[in-house]
Scaffold this active site. Structure first.
Site: not given
Ligand SMILES: *[C@@H]1O[C@H](CO)[C@@H](O)[C@H](O)[C@H]1NC(C)=O
Ligand SMILES: *[C@@H]1O[C@H](CO)[C@@H](O)[C@H](O)[C@H]1NC(C)=O
Length: 372
Positions: A210-212
């Site tokens: 997720h994301s980073q």
């Protein structure tokens, strides 16, 4: 302790906790799985006789009574987060961990090195960064309430509660936020190495990023291509090469640190890139791509990838660029916008939003169809 002190103490605690009162509506499957905890990676560093351990990663394993799925899931959270993202939602509903374990998956949840339950040493690890409560509201939980954000921000409707300070659900979520390593190079390196160590220990697995941690998933797959049987990525950090403001973002295309391309390169300047002349649709950013013939991300060629983007997240205007970068480099991926499969109004934290289990169920069906 004297009774009066205990009562006074619990009164104070009661007042503080009333801010955080949340529902506990999940009566299902208590202890229907076994849990265990271990650490991977990490090295002793420092002067002989005064060593500390650096780079280790906390891992929490949940094993269902009946493991009915072939590969386990490794869940890797994003910036400012820890593995609490996968547990109970801030308004007390069932999280993805419980859902996937009920579907027969063995799951591993990590706290990135130097974060949460993985030690950060002030003297040897890099500086930290924080996300203020206002930043979290603007970016994640209440994008629709702020002006002059990205074009899709106003469509957000799936966060439970107002998404602002003082709302008990927001306060509960914000209480879970922690500081993260400031350097993207350092984060990328420590998560890649600890992620590879985890796969060496547990064997073949599916990554959920997720994301980073999106880019970290590509790096772990690059390091252990034979052990990664699939990747589900939710709004991985991007876009390739340069961001909206024209600042360098992902110099290696999908990552900040080196990945193996073929023909091989040792410096990201060896990627020949250009900005596309046109946009793919309204409210989308122009993408950076490679000049053909494109170099290939050879280690990602055979890994099934599901790439999910929500309708109203700040990622909505550029995630297609990351998807296209991967495809052009031979990493085929199924790019899915949630609004196109009937799930409208989500922001960036889809695993915590009102329809979190509907999304999880869709992911589960994708995994069943695409990973044998
Ligand atoms: C375990 O899961 C498999 C696959 O879903 C199922 O066929 C089997 O009956 C289950 N076994 C038990 C003991 O629940
Ligand atoms: C949070 O980070 C900012 C820099 O981005 C810094 O100025 C501020 O002092 C930090 N806040 C705390 C409480 O450390």
């Amino acid at each position: 302790m004297k009774l009066s002190k205990i009562i006074a103490g619990s009164l104070i605690a009661g007042i503080m906790l009333s801010n955080f009162a949340v529902a506990d509506d999940d009566k299902s499957s208590y202890l229907n799985h076994k849990t265990s905890v271990f650490y991977v990676g990490g090295k002793y560093v420092g002067e002989k006789g005064k060593e500390l351990m650096q780079g280790q990663m906390y891992v929490e394993k949940w094993t269902p009574k009946n493991i009915s799925q072939k590969y386990p899931l490794v869940l890797i959270h994003g910036a400012a987060q820890t593995s609490t993202n996968w547990l109970t939602t801030p308004d007390g509903r069932k999280g993805w961990a419980q859902y996937f374990v009920e579907q027969g998956y063995e799951i591993y949840m990590v706290d990135q090195p130097a974060r949460g339950r993985s030690a950060w040493h002030p003297s040897i690890d890099g500086k930290l960064r924080n996300f203020s409560a206002t930043t979290i509201s603007k970016m994640f939980t209440a994008s629709e309430q702020f002006k002059n954000q990205w074009p899709q921000a106003y469509k957000h409707s799936q966060w439970p509660g107002s998404g602002r300070q003082g709302d008990p659900v927001f306060d509960q979520f914000y209480a879970s936020q922690v500081e993260s390593l400031k350097s993207h190079v350092e984060s990328s390196t420590v998560v890649r190495d600890a992620g590879a160590a985890l796969l060496d220990k547990i064997g073949e697995a599916i990554l959920v990023t997720h994301s980073q941690s999106g880019p970290f998933g590509w790096l772990v797959a690059d390091a252990r291509p034979n052990l990664v049987k699939g990747i589900v990525t939710i709004e991985p950090s991007g876009p390739p090469i340069k961001n909206k403001k024209g600042k360098a973002s992902m110099p290696w295309g999908a990552t900040v640190i080196p990945m193996k391309y073929s023909p091989s390169i040792s410096n990201p300047n060896e990627l020949k890139v250009e900005e596309e002349k046109t946009v793919d649709g309204p409210n989308l950013l122009k993408c950076w791509k490679q000049v053909e013939p494109a170099k290939k991300l050879v280690n990602l060629q055979n890994i099934p990838i599901l790439f999910i983007t929500s309708e109203s997240s700040y990622h909505a205007e550029y995630d297609h660029c990351t998807s296209k970068w991967l495809s052009q480099a031979g990493a085929k991926n199924d790019f899915v916008r949630l609004e196109n499969i009937g799930m409208k109004g989500n922001g960036h934290m889809i695993m915590l939003e009102k329809n979190n289990l509907e999304i999880a169920s869709w992911i589960k069906n994708w995994l069943t169809k695409n990973i044998k």
